[in-house]
Design an enzyme around this catalytic site. Structure first.
Site, short mmCIF file in Angstrom:
data_model
loop_
_atom_site.label_atom_id
_atom_site.label_comp_id
_atom_site.label_asym_id
_atom_site.label_seq_id
_atom_site.Cartn_x
_atom_site.Cartn_y
_atom_site.Cartn_z
N CYS A 96 0.81 -1.22 0.00
CA CYS A 96 0.00 0.00 0.00
C CYS A 96 0.85 1.27 0.00
O CYS A 96 0.38 2.32 -0.44
CB CYS A 96 -0.93 0.01 1.21
SG CYS A 96 -2.10 -1.35 1.25
N HIS A 345 -9.04 3.32 -2.56
CA HIS A 345 -7.69 2.89 -2.21
C HIS A 345 -7.12 1.97 -3.29
O HIS A 345 -7.00 0.76 -3.09
CB HIS A 345 -7.73 2.20 -0.86
CG HIS A 345 -6.40 1.74 -0.33
ND1 HIS A 345 -5.19 2.27 -0.76
CD2 HIS A 345 -6.09 0.79 0.60
CE1 HIS A 345 -4.21 1.68 -0.11
NE2 HIS A 345 -4.73 0.77 0.71
N CYS A 375 -0.57 2.53 6.78
CA CYS A 375 -0.23 1.18 7.21
C CYS A 375 0.04 0.34 5.98
O CYS A 375 -0.40 0.67 4.87
CB CYS A 375 -1.36 0.57 8.04
SG CYS A 375 -2.91 0.32 7.15
#
Length: 389
Positions: A96, A345, A375
């Site tokens: 991510c 996302h 995160c």
């Protein structure tokens, strides 16, 4: 390129709208990932009247490096965007945090005197992509983690239970995300951060997308409360409504040494003050921003009270609320333009999106300092501190 105390600055940033990763309804369901990214690069170069020959490197983050994002997709994207064959390119993967990592690498190269002009981007096309099976992980990883801990949804459930974050609190944060994002969207087509991008409507007609597909201005606590748990059928509190969705999209940044930006006549939007990454237990995946934020502030010689705004990636409402509590963040400073629960996302693109949102928030509010943090799956955290120019 040489010289002491070199500073890296961000000259510009833009992104596509983020579409739903849906094979029948997603606005980018017929668009390749490499084309989404190339679209951003072409627009970034054109908008800044940048000579492509000046670009020292192209660094692109992507988490799911499959299909059109395999085989060093950054090189293919750079060529698609019209950059000269002499311009190198590299694809990086910190899940991510991939495009935030790409920014960090560009900053480090500039500060070291190895480059002066770099394009940083992130891209993901999650339509049609399935999460990896736990079977792909080496059995010996059980010495430090478990298969359950490798599920980000289950780690979010763990955080909700550990920190006693109720379903109602999670849904309230999700509603806040949609409401703040929706407040921006009526003029999103006029904002310089949103790049109009060819898309398909749900009916299959072509149009230019200018807003994020997942923002729901009409959602409510009652509607969110009706959604079933997504990971634990009985006692679970994590739902599709209080989690970030799966998305398609791309984002790009133009990064230069302050010296080169001045020489070329560019007015920088921000300079990068600190770049940090950390590792934590995979079972506490969502808490990665907590030590990353502390490390970034220490590196920049700042404290939380120095920050005007914070972009904290909303992988899950439970994870976001846990980080707010553990890092002692002021919720009113976080994601003032909405977060990933509403905006979306698309893994590899999200870090660059956070920086773009952070820059715009600082310029609109007149704030000086901001921080972006994320995160990362399997237990990492990443954070970046910027200062408005």
């Amino acid at each position: 390129m040489s010289g002491a105390n070199r500073q890296a600055v961000i000259v510009d940033g833009l992104r596509t709208p983020f579409g739903r990763a849906h094979e029948q309804k997603g606005v980018f369901r017929a668009t390749r990932a490499d084309e989404l990214a190339a679209h951003c690069l072409r627009a970034l170069i054109a908008r800044n009247n940048l000579d492509p020959q000046l670009v020292d490197d192209v660094i692109i983050g992507a988490a799911l490096q499959l299909d059109e994002l395999s085989l060093n997709a950054a090189r293919q994207i750079a060529l698609l965007a019209g950059l000269p064959v002499t311009c190198p390119a590299v694809t990086v993967n910190r899940l991510c945090g991939s495009s935030l990592q790409a920014l960090h690498q560009a900053v480090h190269a500039i500060e070291a005197g190895a480059a002066d002009v770099q394009i940083v981007a992130g891209v993901e096309r999650m339509t049609g992509q399935l999460p990896p099976s736990p079977a792909v992980f080496h059995p010996q990883l059980s010495a430090v983690t478990s298969r359950a801990a490798l599920s980000m949804g289950l780690t979010a459930e763990f955080l909700a239970q550990r920190f006693r974050i109720s379903r109602a609190e999670q849904d309230a944060w999700a509603l806040r995300s949609h409401q703040l994002a929706a407040a921006v969207h009526p003029v999103a087509g006029l904002l310089p951060e949103i790049l109009p991008t060819p898309a398909l409507s749900e009916a299959g007609t072509s149009f230019m997308a200018t807003t994020d597909q997942g923002v729901r201005a009409d959602t409510s606590l009652a509607a969110l409360a009706k959604l079933p748990p997504a990971f634990l059928a009985r006692e679970g509190t994590i739902t599709a409504g209080n989690s970030s969705p799966r998305n398609d999209g791309a984002a790009a940044l133009l990064v230069m040494s302050a010296e080169r930006a001045r020489a070329l006549g560019y007015q920088a939007l921000a300079r990068v003050r600190a770049t940090t990454v950390v590792g934590i237990s995979p079972s506490e995946m969502g808490l990665g921003p907590v030590p990353a934020i502390a490390k970034a502030l220490h590196q920049a010689q700042l404290s939380l009270c120095d920050l005007s705004t914070i972009e904290l990636n909303e992988a899950f409402a439970a994870q976001t609320l846990a980080c707010i509590r553990q890092a002692k963040l002021n919720p009113s400073l976080i994601n003032g333009r909405g977060g990933a629960i509403a905006i979306g996302h698309p893994l590899g693109a999200s870090g660059a999106r956070l920086i773009i949102s952070l820059i715009h928030s600082l310029h609109l509010s007149g704030g000086e300092l901001g921080l972006a943090a994320m995160c990362i799956g399997m237990g990492q955290g990443i954070a970046t501190v910027i200062e408005r120019s």
